[in-house]
Design a protein around this motif. Structure first.
Motif, PDB file in Angstrom:
ATOM      1  N   GLN A   3       0.857  -1.174   0.000  1.00  9.81           N
ATOM      2  CA  GLN A   3       0.000   0.000   0.000  1.00  9.81           C
ATOM      3  C   GLN A   3       0.895   1.227   0.000  1.00  9.81           C
ATOM      4  O   GLN A   3       1.674   1.434   0.930  1.00  9.81           O
ATOM      5  CB  GLN A   3      -0.898  -0.006   1.237  1.00  9.81           C
ATOM      6  N   GLN A   4       0.805   2.051  -1.056  1.00  5.71           N
ATOM      7  CA  GLN A   4       1.665   3.212  -1.191  1.00  5.71           C
ATOM      8  C   GLN A   4       0.851   4.501  -1.167  1.00  5.71           C
ATOM      9  O   GLN A   4      -0.344   4.482  -0.840  1.00  5.71           O
ATOM     10  CB  GLN A   4       2.466   3.103  -2.486  1.00  5.71           C
ATOM     11  N   GLN A   5       1.485   5.600  -1.545  1.00 10.78           N
ATOM     12  CA  GLN A   5       0.836   6.897  -1.631  1.00 10.78           C
ATOM     13  C   GLN A   5       0.917   7.406  -3.061  1.00 10.78           C
ATOM     14  O   GLN A   5       2.008   7.645  -3.574  1.00 10.78           O
ATOM     15  CB  GLN A   5       1.499   7.893  -0.675  1.00 10.78           C
ATOM     16  N   LYS A   6      -0.232   7.585  -3.701  1.00 13.94           N
ATOM     17  CA  LYS A   6      -0.223   8.068  -5.076  1.00 13.94           C
ATOM     18  C   LYS A   6       0.291   9.499  -5.193  1.00 13.94           C
ATOM     19  O   LYS A   6       0.721   9.923  -6.266  1.00 13.94           O
ATOM     20  CB  LYS A   6      -1.627   7.972  -5.667  1.00 13.94           C
ATOM     21  N   GLY A  77       0.102 -15.023 -10.604  1.00 11.54           N
ATOM     22  CA  GLY A  77      -0.034 -13.655 -11.073  1.00 11.54           C
ATOM     23  C   GLY A  77      -0.180 -12.650  -9.947  1.00 11.54           C
ATOM     24  O   GLY A  77      -0.659 -12.964  -8.843  1.00 11.54           O
ATOM     25  N   ASN A  78       0.233 -11.430 -10.218  1.00  8.28           N
ATOM     26  CA  ASN A  78       0.100 -10.323  -9.275  1.00  8.28           C
ATOM     27  C   ASN A  78      -1.124  -9.479  -9.636  1.00  8.28           C
ATOM     28  O   ASN A  78      -1.539  -9.430 -10.801  1.00  8.28           O
ATOM     29  CB  ASN A  78       1.351  -9.449  -9.324  1.00  8.28           C
ATOM     30  N   THR A  79      -1.681  -8.802  -8.627  1.00  6.87           N
ATOM     31  CA  THR A  79      -2.847  -7.950  -8.835  1.00  6.87           C
ATOM     32  C   THR A  79      -2.478  -6.508  -8.500  1.00  6.87           C
ATOM     33  O   THR A  79      -2.058  -6.214  -7.371  1.00  6.87           O
ATOM     34  CB  THR A  79      -4.023  -8.406  -7.959  1.00  6.87           C
ATOM     35  N   LEU A  80      -2.612  -5.628  -9.474  1.00  6.05           N
ATOM     36  CA  LEU A  80      -2.295  -4.211  -9.299  1.00  6.05           C
ATOM     37  C   LEU A  80      -3.578  -3.410  -9.494  1.00  6.05           C
ATOM     38  O   LEU A  80      -4.166  -3.420 -10.586  1.00  6.05           O
ATOM     39  CB  LEU A  80      -1.245  -3.752 -10.307  1.00  6.05           C
ATOM     40  N   THR A  81      -4.043  -2.738  -8.434  1.00  3.30           N
ATOM     41  CA  THR A  81      -5.269  -1.961  -8.504  1.00  3.30           C
ATOM     42  C   THR A  81      -5.016  -0.545  -8.006  1.00  3.30           C
ATOM     43  O   THR A  81      -4.106  -0.302  -7.217  1.00  3.30           O
ATOM     44  CB  THR A  81      -6.383  -2.602  -7.659  1.00  3.30           C
ATOM     45  N   ASN A  82      -5.832   0.377  -8.499  1.00  2.96           N
ATOM     46  CA  ASN A  82      -5.741   1.765  -8.060  1.00  2.96           C
ATOM     47  C   ASN A  82      -4.326   2.324  -8.263  1.00  2.96           C
ATOM     48  O   ASN A  82      -3.798   3.051  -7.430  1.00  2.96           O
ATOM     49  CB  ASN A  82      -6.152   1.890  -6.594  1.00  2.96           C
ATOM     50  N   ILE A  83      -3.722   1.954  -9.386  1.00  8.20           N
ATOM     51  CA  ILE A  83      -2.394   2.456  -9.747  1.00  8.20           C
ATOM     52  C   ILE A  83      -2.564   3.720 -10.579  1.00  8.20           C
ATOM     53  O   ILE A  83      -3.425   3.796 -11.458  1.00  8.20           O
ATOM     54  CB  ILE A  83      -1.603   1.395 -10.532  1.00  8.20           C
ATOM     55  N   GLY A  84      -1.740   4.737 -10.335  1.00  6.30           N
ATOM     56  CA  GLY A  84      -1.789   5.946 -11.136  1.00  6.30           C
ATOM     57  C   GLY A  84      -1.953   7.194 -10.314  1.00  6.30           C
ATOM     58  O   GLY A  84      -1.529   7.260  -9.160  1.00  6.30           O
ATOM     59  N   SER A  85      -2.610   8.180 -10.888  1.00 11.47           N
ATOM     60  CA  SER A  85      -2.639   9.495 -10.261  1.00 11.47           C
ATOM     61  C   SER A  85      -4.052  10.024 -10.075  1.00 11.47           C
ATOM     62  O   SER A  85      -4.249  11.225  -9.915  1.00 11.47           O
ATOM     63  CB  SER A  85      -1.813  10.478 -11.092  1.00 11.47           C
ATOM     64  N   GLU A  86      -5.043   9.146 -10.093  1.00  9.47           N
ATOM     65  CA  GLU A  86      -6.402   9.592  -9.826  1.00  9.47           C
ATOM     66  C   GLU A  86      -6.477  10.200  -8.419  1.00  9.47           C
ATOM     67  O   GLU A  86      -6.021   9.611  -7.442  1.00  9.47           O
ATOM     68  CB  GLU A  86      -7.380   8.431  -9.934  1.00  9.47           C
ATOM     69  N   GLY A  87      -7.026  11.402  -8.330  1.00  9.95           N
ATOM     70  CA  GLY A  87      -7.179  12.047  -7.039  1.00  9.95           C
ATOM     71  C   GLY A  87      -6.012  12.911  -6.612  1.00  9.95           C
ATOM     72  O   GLY A  87      -6.072  13.564  -5.567  1.00  9.95           O
TER      73      GLY A  87
END
Length: 277
Positions: A3-6, A77-87
Motif C-alpha cells: 500500500q503506497q501513496q499516489k 499472477g500479481n494484482t495491481l489496482t488503483n495504480i496511477g494518479s487519480e485524485g
C-alpha cells in the motif's frame, strides 16, 4: 500486500534500481553487480503512483551488464489496482509496469488497473522500454486503463524492448485488454498494443482486445484508436513476425460533434524478413 501513496510521484510498490544506501545511482562494473533472477509472485499492489518499476544499467555492447531473468507472475499472477494518479495532481508518466535495460523478462498472468484521473499525462499499463537484442514475454495479463488526458497517448501494452535483434524473441500473447477508457481526449491517441522495437522474432497472437471507449461525448475526440500498432521491422535473413488469432471487438468513439478520427484494428508500417498474418 503493498500500500503506497499516489501523491508521491516516485512511489512504486516494487522496484529494482541501481542505487546505494544513500540513494546515489550506482552501476555494475562486472556481471556480479547486475540484478539477476528477480521473481515477483502473488503480490497485491494498491494505491501507488507506479505499480512495478525495473531499471537496469544502460550498459554498452555486449550488453552483458543489463539485468537478467526477471519473472513477474509466471508462477502466480500479481494484482495491481488503483495504480496511477487519480485524485492527485501530477505531470509525470504513469506505469502499471515498467522495465528498461533488461536482457530478459517475463510479465505474465497479472491483473493491472491504471487510472491517471484528470491529469493530462501519458500512461501505460505495461511498458517494456530499451533493451538491445533482449527477449521478453508479456503473456496472459488482463489490463484496463482509464485516462483523463487530452492530447497524450493511452497505451495498454507498449514494447520498445528487443531492438537490433539478431536472435531474440518477443512474445505478446493471450492478453486480455478490456474496458480501457480515454474519457475526454481532444487529439490524444489510444494504442492498445504498441510495438516499436525491431526484434528478430515477434509473436503477437491470441490477444483479446474488447470494450474500448475513446471519448465520452464531452470533447472532440479526434485522436486515433489502434488495436495493434506496429512500427517493428527486421530484414535480417530468418527474422520472423507472426500476428495471428487476435480478437478485436466493440471499439466506440463518442465526440462532442461529428468529426474526424481514425479507428484501425491492425496497423503495420513495415514487416520482417518473414511475416505471417
Amino acid at each position: 500486500t503493498f500500500q503506497q501513496q499516489k501523491s508521491d510521484i516516485y512511489s512504486s510498490c516494487i522496484a529494482s534500481i541501481n542505487r546505494d544506501a544513500a540513494g546515489t545511482i550506482t552501476n555494475p562494473s562486472t556481471t556480479d553487480g547486475r540484478h539477476e533472477y528477480v521473481s515477483v509472485q502473488g503480490c497485491t499492489m494498491n494505491n501507488s503512483y507506479n505499480g512495478m518499476y525495473f531499471q537496469g544499467y544502460s550498459a554498452p555492447s555486449p550488453y552483458d551488464l543489463f539485468d537478467h531473468f526477471y519473472n513477474i507472475g509466471n508462477v502466480t499472477g500479481n494484482t495491481l489496482t488503483n495504480i496511477g494518479s487519480e485524485g492527485v495532481t501530477n505531470t509525470n508518466i504513469v506505469y502499471g509496469g515498467f522495465a528498461q535495460y533488461l536482457d530478459s523478462i517475463s510479465i505474465n498472468n497479472n491483473t493491472i488497473r491504471v487510472n491517471n484521473g484528470t491529469n493530462s499525462v501519458t500512461m501505460y499499463g505495461i511498458l517494456l522500454s530499451t533493451g538491445i537484442n533482449s527477449s521478453a514475454n508479456v503473456i496472459g495479463n488482463t489490463i484496463s486503463d482509464t485516462s483523463g488526458a487530452t492530447t497524450l497517448q493511452m497505451t495498454a501494452i507498449g514494447n520498445a524492448m528487443g531492438g537490433t535483434g539478431v536472435d531474440n524473441t518477443v512474445n505478446i500473447q493471450n492478453n486480455t485488454i478490456t474496458n480501457c477508457v480515454y474519457t475526454a481526449p481532444t487529439t490524444g491517441n489510444s494504442y492498445l498494443i504498441y510495438l516499436s522495437a525491431n526484434p528478430f522474432n515477434l509473436n503477437v497472437t491470441g490477444n483479446v482486445i474488447r470494450d474500448i471507449k475513446h471519448g465520452d461525448g464531452s470533447s472532440t475526440a479526434t485522436g486515433s484508436m489502434y488495436g495493434v500498432y506496429c512500427l517493428s521491422s527486421n530484414s535480417t535473413s530468418g527474422a520472423t513476425y507472426t500476428i495471428s488469432n487476435n480478437s478485436l471487438d466493440n471499439f466506440t468513439r463518442s465526440q462532442s460533434a461529428p468529426g474526424s478520427g481514425n479507428m484501425v484494428g491492425l496497423y503495420f508500417t513495415s514487416a520482417a524478413f518473414n511475416t505471417e498474418m
